[in-house]
Scaffold this motif. Structure first.
Motif, PDB file in Angstrom:
ATOM      1  N   TYR A 145      -9.572  -6.087  -0.455  1.00 23.59           N
ATOM      2  CA  TYR A 145      -9.121  -5.616  -1.751  1.00 23.59           C
ATOM      3  C   TYR A 145     -10.189  -5.976  -2.772  1.00 23.59           C
ATOM      4  N   PRO A 150      -7.228   3.763  -2.151  1.00 28.16           N
ATOM      5  CA  PRO A 150      -7.673   3.487  -0.779  1.00 28.16           C
ATOM      6  C   PRO A 150      -9.066   4.068  -0.548  1.00 28.16           C
ATOM      7  N   ASP A 159       0.820  -1.207   0.000  1.00 33.90           N
ATOM      8  CA  ASP A 159       0.000   0.000   0.000  1.00 33.90           C
ATOM      9  C   ASP A 159       0.858   1.262   0.000  1.00 33.90           C
ATOM     10  N   GLU A 160       0.204   2.427   0.052  1.00 37.25           N
ATOM     11  CA  GLU A 160       0.905   3.722  -0.002  1.00 37.25           C
ATOM     12  C   GLU A 160       1.865   3.925   1.167  1.00 37.25           C
ATOM     13  N   ILE A 196      -9.155  -1.268  -0.174  1.00 34.81           N
ATOM     14  CA  ILE A 196      -8.552  -0.705  -1.378  1.00 34.81           C
ATOM     15  C   ILE A 196      -9.311  -1.234  -2.586  1.00 34.81           C
ATOM     16  N   GLU A 254      -8.531  -1.998   6.583  1.00 36.10           N
ATOM     17  CA  GLU A 254      -8.298  -1.165   5.400  1.00 36.10           C
ATOM     18  C   GLU A 254      -9.122  -1.705   4.235  1.00 36.10           C
ATOM     19  N   LEU A 272      -4.343   1.667  -7.547  1.00 37.44           N
ATOM     20  CA  LEU A 272      -4.857   1.306  -6.231  1.00 37.44           C
ATOM     21  C   LEU A 272      -5.439   2.544  -5.557  1.00 37.44           C
ATOM     22  N   LEU A 310      -7.200  -6.500   5.238  1.00 34.00           N
ATOM     23  CA  LEU A 310      -7.448  -5.599   4.122  1.00 34.00           C
ATOM     24  C   LEU A 310      -8.477  -6.236   3.201  1.00 34.00           C
TER      25      LEU A 310
END
Length: 128
Positions: free
Chosen positions: A123, A81, A41-42, A70, A68, A79, A121
């Motif tokens: 996704y 968020p 991720d970032e 995304i 999280e 990607l 996460l």
């Protein structure tokens, strides 16, 4: 009956002569997080895929409960968020396009990823 024509090139030589298509190298990011099983991720956190594609009911639960979320637009090329306050709006947009058993008309597939420190996460990969 005509004789079989034999080639003077071996199969391995032919394969070695073929150049890889541009952008197809998985090391250079040619594979989506869902395909590669990893996502960074970032913030630089490494997430590892634990399961998916997910059932719609599990996706709905993770929209609310995952640490999280995304969205991978363009099959994971970009990607994006999704902050906590925007998750319900994102859910409204993606729920009808999720891959459901045998529908054949899906636009999204969802996957669960985990970090080394135990966070979850969600996704969601978008397809055109």
């Amino acid at each position: 009956m005509p004789k079989k024509r034999t080639s003077d090139k071996k199969f391995a030589d032919v394969v070695a002569a073929i150049e890889a298509a541009e952008g197809s190298d998985p090391v250079e990011g040619g594979r989506s997080p869902a395909s590669s099983g990893e996502l960074v991720d970032e913030q630089g956190c490494l997430w590892t895929k634990s399961r998916g594609p997910l059932d719609v009911r599990l996706v709905k639960r993770l929209v609310r409960g995952a640490d999280e979320m995304i969205v991978g637009e363009g099959a994971g090329e970009v990607l994006r968020p999704v902050p906590g306050e925007e998750r319900e709006a994102a859910w409204v947009l993606i729920k009808d396009g999720l891959d459901t058993a045998g529908s054949g008309t899906w636009t999204y597939q969802a996957y669960e990823f985990h970090s080394e420190d135990g966070r979850t996460l969600l996704y969601v990969e978008e397809f055109c």
